[in-house]
Write a protein that holds these residues in place. Sequence first.
Motif, PDB file in Angstrom:
ATOM      1  N   HIS A 164       4.934   8.974   9.014  1.00  0.00           N
ATOM      2  CA  HIS A 164       4.555   7.805   9.809  1.00  0.00           C
ATOM      3  C   HIS A 164       3.382   7.047   9.198  1.00  0.00           C
ATOM      4  N   GLY A 165       2.917   7.492   8.040  1.00  0.00           N
ATOM      5  CA  GLY A 165       1.795   6.822   7.395  1.00  0.00           C
ATOM      6  C   GLY A 165       0.445   7.223   7.923  1.00  0.00           C
ATOM      7  N   LEU A 166       0.383   8.308   8.693  1.00  0.00           N
ATOM      8  CA  LEU A 166      -0.880   8.768   9.273  1.00  0.00           C
ATOM      9  C   LEU A 166      -1.556   9.759   8.337  1.00  0.00           C
ATOM     10  N   GLU A 167      -2.085   9.237   7.257  1.00  0.00           N
ATOM     11  CA  GLU A 167      -2.790  10.011   6.254  1.00  0.00           C
ATOM     12  C   GLU A 167      -3.853   9.100   5.647  1.00  0.00           C
ATOM     13  N   GLY A 168      -5.020   9.654   5.378  1.00  0.00           N
ATOM     14  CA  GLY A 168      -6.137   8.839   4.920  1.00  0.00           C
ATOM     15  C   GLY A 168      -5.812   7.949   3.739  1.00  0.00           C
ATOM     16  N   GLY A 169      -5.152   8.511   2.726  1.00  0.00           N
ATOM     17  CA  GLY A 169      -4.817   7.729   1.543  1.00  0.00           C
ATOM     18  C   GLY A 169      -3.836   6.615   1.832  1.00  0.00           C
ATOM     19  N   GLU A 183      -4.538   2.550   1.495  1.00  0.00           N
ATOM     20  CA  GLU A 183      -3.648   1.679   0.717  1.00  0.00           C
ATOM     21  C   GLU A 183      -3.205   0.471   1.531  1.00  0.00           C
ATOM     22  N   ARG A 184      -2.872   0.711   2.808  1.00  0.00           N
ATOM     23  CA  ARG A 184      -2.452  -0.406   3.664  1.00  0.00           C
ATOM     24  C   ARG A 184      -3.580  -1.420   3.831  1.00  0.00           C
ATOM     25  N   ILE A 185      -4.779  -0.916   4.017  1.00  0.00           N
ATOM     26  CA  ILE A 185      -5.932  -1.809   4.205  1.00  0.00           C
ATOM     27  C   ILE A 185      -6.194  -2.608   2.934  1.00  0.00           C
ATOM     28  N   LEU A 186      -6.133  -1.956   1.785  1.00  0.00           N
ATOM     29  CA  LEU A 186      -6.354  -2.656   0.521  1.00  0.00           C
ATOM     30  C   LEU A 186      -5.283  -3.705   0.276  1.00  0.00           C
TER      31      LEU A 186
END
Length: 349
Positions: free
Chosen positions: A319-324, A328-331
């Motif tokens: 689900h994309g719930l991982e720090g990295g 990446e999404r924010i960047l």
Amino acid sequence: MSASVVPPGTPGPDLALAPEAWLAAHPALSSRLVFRHAAARFAEEDARVVFLEADLGGGGDPFESRHPQRYFNLGICEATMLDMACGLAHVGHTVIAHSFAAFGVMRACEQVRLNMAYARANVKLVCDYGGVAGAFFGPTHHAIEDLAVLRAMPNLTVVSPADGLETVHATRAMLAYDGPVYLRLGRNRVTRLDGPRPPFELGRAALLREGDDVGLLAHGEVGVSVALEAARLLEAQGLSARVLNVHTLKPLDEEAVRETASRTRLLVTVEEHNVLGGLGSAVCETVCALDLNRRVLRVGLQDRYDAVAGSHEALLRGHGLEGGLVAERILGVLPRTAVFAVGSEARRD
């Protein structure tokens, strides 16, 4: 003896007086087990506290061991448990009703709504297995809609502690609060956050990290851990992230949302719940209502049921719930935001 059991009279720190030291002495306990010990300890200070269980506990549960006359394991009957809890509250007890989130919220939804929330009953519905913590049990044991359902109920306070220490503080606070509360916990994850934090207060978000590029607003054990890891990774890329632990989803600390929006260029919500209806929705509603003029990136469980069994961590990654992955999404978003007004100044990427 079960790892969840710390017998009464065991030498060591007092959980109520020195929770940090108590947790250091019991480093392997998950938040749901910390809650059990906290409830048993605080019940020593208040004879009104009663604990109802829906086929959980056993193995020398700390509350049952210390307060056998105030502990009732009712079996798999969440609706009946809530009926009984609200009846006991009506005659003056402070009642803890404990089950899995998927069952305590969804199976007993009508009882929670009418008997607990509508009646403002002094019942604390405490549920484990929040989000996809049930993992390999499949979607029948996942709770991805519970926050959305209960956030919409008037009179109900909704809380998810971020780690063991906050679980102790949240347990004390909800028992002292006169009214219905939903306390959401995970399963076996053991979380101990480092660093200073403000005193715990229901309805007041806790600032864990200061920053002026990204505002990460997180809810619950997984949400806060992922947000802090993403903040560390963003710092390595030259971006500073403000991390806000929004442990109380309802009532939402709107002033903290406003302040974070004023100090940062992008708001990001992180939660182990469907991206619809939980923290992300609550923050978007606040941004619109207060005319904060900020984009909100919602990170959470995607709008689907996971029919494939797997580990908790594997489902979170999916689900994309991982720090990295969050970093990446924010960047990927920030370069597309051209100009932001922060305070009285304009900033460009």
